[in-house]
Design a protein around this motif. Structure first.
Motif, PDB file in Angstrom:
ATOM      1  N   LYS A 188       0.996  -1.299  -0.054  1.00 48.18           N
ATOM      2  CA  LYS A 188      -0.150   0.022   0.318  1.00 48.18           C
ATOM      3  C   LYS A 188       0.911   1.301  -0.017  1.00 48.18           C
ATOM      4  O   LYS A 188       1.846   1.650   0.693  1.00 48.18           O
ATOM      5  N   LEU A 189       0.518   2.172  -1.032  1.00 46.57           N
ATOM      6  CA  LEU A 189       1.386   3.243  -0.906  1.00 46.57           C
ATOM      7  C   LEU A 189       0.496   4.434  -1.361  1.00 46.57           C
ATOM      8  O   LEU A 189      -0.377   4.131  -1.975  1.00 46.57           O
ATOM      9  N   VAL A 190       1.093   5.750  -1.113  1.00 46.47           N
ATOM     10  CA  VAL A 190       0.219   6.806  -1.370  1.00 46.47           C
ATOM     11  C   VAL A 190       1.325   7.964  -1.974  1.00 46.47           C
ATOM     12  O   VAL A 190       2.423   8.260  -1.322  1.00 46.47           O
ATOM     13  N   CYS A 191       0.967   8.618  -3.140  1.00 48.12           N
ATOM     14  CA  CYS A 191       1.911   9.475  -3.654  1.00 48.12           C
ATOM     15  C   CYS A 191       0.843  10.533  -4.541  1.00 48.12           C
ATOM     16  O   CYS A 191      -0.241  10.198  -5.073  1.00 48.12           O
ATOM     17  N   SER A 192       1.667  11.623  -4.776  1.00 43.34           N
ATOM     18  CA  SER A 192       0.867  12.460  -5.746  1.00 43.34           C
ATOM     19  C   SER A 192       0.629  11.926  -6.897  1.00 43.34           C
ATOM     20  O   SER A 192       1.283  11.534  -7.603  1.00 43.34           O
ATOM     21  N   LYS A 193      -0.486  12.609  -7.829  1.00 42.50           N
ATOM     22  CA  LYS A 193      -0.766  12.325  -9.056  1.00 42.50           C
ATOM     23  C   LYS A 193       0.410  12.787  -9.939  1.00 42.50           C
ATOM     24  O   LYS A 193       0.920  11.972 -10.634  1.00 42.50           O
ATOM     25  N   PHE A 226      -4.113  13.228  -4.479  1.00 41.31           N
ATOM     26  CA  PHE A 226      -3.066  12.195  -3.764  1.00 41.31           C
ATOM     27  C   PHE A 226      -3.643  10.721  -4.247  1.00 41.31           C
ATOM     28  O   PHE A 226      -4.903  10.414  -4.153  1.00 41.31           O
ATOM     29  N   ILE A 227      -2.961   9.838  -4.774  1.00 37.70           N
ATOM     30  CA  ILE A 227      -3.580   8.674  -5.216  1.00 37.70           C
ATOM     31  C   ILE A 227      -2.938   7.463  -4.176  1.00 37.70           C
ATOM     32  O   ILE A 227      -1.746   7.220  -3.940  1.00 37.70           O
ATOM     33  N   THR A 228      -3.942   6.596  -4.091  1.00 37.51           N
ATOM     34  CA  THR A 228      -3.485   5.197  -3.156  1.00 37.51           C
ATOM     35  C   THR A 228      -3.709   4.078  -3.974  1.00 37.51           C
ATOM     36  O   THR A 228      -4.500   3.675  -4.760  1.00 37.51           O
ATOM     37  N   ILE A 229      -2.179   3.302  -3.728  1.00 36.94           N
ATOM     38  CA  ILE A 229      -2.439   2.016  -4.724  1.00 36.94           C
ATOM     39  C   ILE A 229      -2.320   0.903  -3.508  1.00 36.94           C
ATOM     40  O   ILE A 229      -1.396   1.123  -2.643  1.00 36.94           O
ATOM     41  N   ASP A 230      -3.412  -0.199  -3.461  1.00 35.65           N
ATOM     42  CA  ASP A 230      -3.635  -0.938  -2.315  1.00 35.65           C
ATOM     43  C   ASP A 230      -3.596  -2.318  -2.950  1.00 35.65           C
ATOM     44  O   ASP A 230      -4.641  -2.650  -3.833  1.00 35.65           O
ATOM     45  N   THR A 231      -2.892  -3.250  -2.844  1.00 34.13           N
ATOM     46  CA  THR A 231      -2.800  -4.569  -3.434  1.00 34.13           C
ATOM     47  C   THR A 231      -3.305  -5.553  -2.287  1.00 34.13           C
ATOM     48  O   THR A 231      -2.640  -5.473  -1.055  1.00 34.13           O
ATOM     49  N   ASP A 232      -3.782  -6.831  -2.470  1.00 33.33           N
ATOM     50  CA  ASP A 232      -3.740  -7.911  -1.676  1.00 33.33           C
ATOM     51  C   ASP A 232      -2.996  -9.167  -2.375  1.00 33.33           C
ATOM     52  O   ASP A 232      -2.214  -8.986  -3.129  1.00 33.33           O
ATOM     53  N   ALA A 233      -3.348 -10.084  -1.521  1.00 32.24           N
ATOM     54  CA  ALA A 233      -2.316 -11.401  -1.681  1.00 32.24           C
ATOM     55  C   ALA A 233      -2.726 -12.135  -2.997  1.00 32.24           C
ATOM     56  O   ALA A 233      -1.768 -12.672  -3.526  1.00 32.24           O
ATOM     57  N   SER A 234      -3.927 -11.764  -3.731  1.00 36.14           N
ATOM     58  CA  SER A 234      -3.982 -12.263  -5.050  1.00 36.14           C
ATOM     59  C   SER A 234      -3.833 -11.437  -6.103  1.00 36.14           C
ATOM     60  O   SER A 234      -4.147 -11.474  -7.295  1.00 36.14           O
TER      61      SER A 234
END
Length: 371
Positions: A2-7, A85-93
């Motif tokens: 999970k990370l957050v950064c500006s567009k 700000f954009i958040t990218i969140d990934t799971d185990a799949s």
């Protein structure tokens, strides 16, 4: 992960590395951009196996991890999200949630384990050059590489380091472009052939500041460009570049000094009467009265005279107008000098210091006009 950064940071990084994503490939993982947030920094990578680009962007890592996302879809999503700000969140799949303000996208990513990271290149031999200088040298030579893969050597540019001089050479068999600049230090002699595609992409992503440097590393098989937070690694073209020294004779029978803009505009006007793929040459008649340029085609004819300073013999010679236009467009001087021997020998456009040299082969007037 999970990370957050500006567009702005994310979009800039994605656009940079996307230039190394292949248009066609049988390996679907290469159609992806790798996001690696496993070592305390956010690194984006793309690799087509001939050229790879890696760049580091600023952002907050909430949870470390690695994910590979389809480059085309990911770029379009980021491009069209709000400026926030954009958040990218990934799971185990590898399901990936991309959110920005009220917008939410869910896409399926891939494991980063199969992704081809950039090759480890020994950084022993290198030169330092200003970003502006390299960008300009590429701009002033890249147009004369060949787009025909039958001669792989001509699809690249020769980089030759001689002491404190860097020389870049390109040729498609009908013309040669040469640029030279002085380096700040003295380096060992080195010759490599860099793919034109690599130089095109490096030139596009280089900011090009006159006060900003980049470091170029060489090995027998690779070249590395390092600048700001970005690294570009490319395979070199193997082989021996053809010798150009024997073609660069200083002899001439006719020398012409002419206003560059006036000559360029005149040739440009003449091409209004040529179709795409038309091989009709522009005929240049040089005499004490001046320079006359004319062209005859199925669409009509055109004739124009230009004032010149002339030394030597009168001469009538023909050229592919595109080749003259390409060279003149990248020369910054107000006036240019043309050196010629006879209607069948190359024309040289160069300055006194020979920091640039453009060699253009003439076109037979007999074949085109029956003279």
């Amino acid at each position: 992960m999970k990370l957050v950064c500006s567009k702005s940071n994310l979009l800039n990084g994605v656009q940079i590395v996307s230039r190394a994503v292949p248009n066609k490939t049988t390996m679907s993982i290469l159609e992806c951009i790798l996001i690696d947030a496993s070592n305390g920094i956010i690194t984006l990578t793309a690799n087509d196996m001939d050229m790879g680009i890696e760049t580091v962007i600023e952002g907050d890592i909430v949870e470390s991890g690695v994910i590979a996302l389809d480059a085309k879809i990911f770029l379009e999503i980021v491009r069209k999200l709000p400026d926030s700000f954009i958040t990218i969140d990934t799971d185990a799949s590898y399901k990936t949630l991309i959110t920005c303000e009220k917008a939410k996208f869910t896409i399926v990513g891939k494991s980063g384990e199969d992704f081809s990271y950039l090759p480890m290149v020994e950084k022993e031999e290198s030169i330092v050059i200003s970003q502006f200088s390299l960008k300009e040298m590429v701009r002033q030579t890249i147009f004369s590489i060949s787009d025909n893969d039958n001669n792989k050597l001509m699809t690249g540019e020769l980089f030759e380091i001689n002491g404190d001089e860097l020389k870049i050479v390109s040729s498609d068999g009908h013309r040669i472009s040469i640029r030279k600049i002085a380096l700040r230090e003295i380096y060992e002699h080195r010759k490599v052939i860099v793919p034109g595609k690599t130089l095109n992409e490096v030139s596009k992503i280089l900011p090009g500041g006159a006060d900003s440097d980049l470091t170029v590393y060489f090995t027998d098989k690779h070249i590395v460009f390092e600048f700001d937070n970005t690294v570009v690694v490319s395979r070199l073209i193997e082989g021996e570049y053809f010798s150009i020294d024997r073609m660069l004779s200083g002899d001439y029978e006719t020398k012409v000094r002419v206003n560059k803009k006036e000559l360029l505009n005149c040739i440009d006007r003449a091409t209004l009467l040529t179709r795409e793929g038309d091989r009709k040459p522009i005929v240049i008649n040089i005499s004490d009265e001046g320079m006359e340029l004319k062209i005859d085609s199925a669409l009509g004819s055109m004739k124009e005279e230009i004032d010149i300073e002339k030394q030597g013999r009168d001469l009538m010679i023909g050229f592919n107008p595109k080749f003259l236009i390409d060279a003149l467009r990248v020369i910054d001087d107000e006036e240019v000098d043309l050196y010629m021997v006879n209607p069948k020998a190359p024309c040289f456009i160069k300055n006194e210091e020979e920091s640039y040299i453009y060699l253009i082969l003439p076109v037979s007037l007999v074949a085109n006009y029956g003279r």
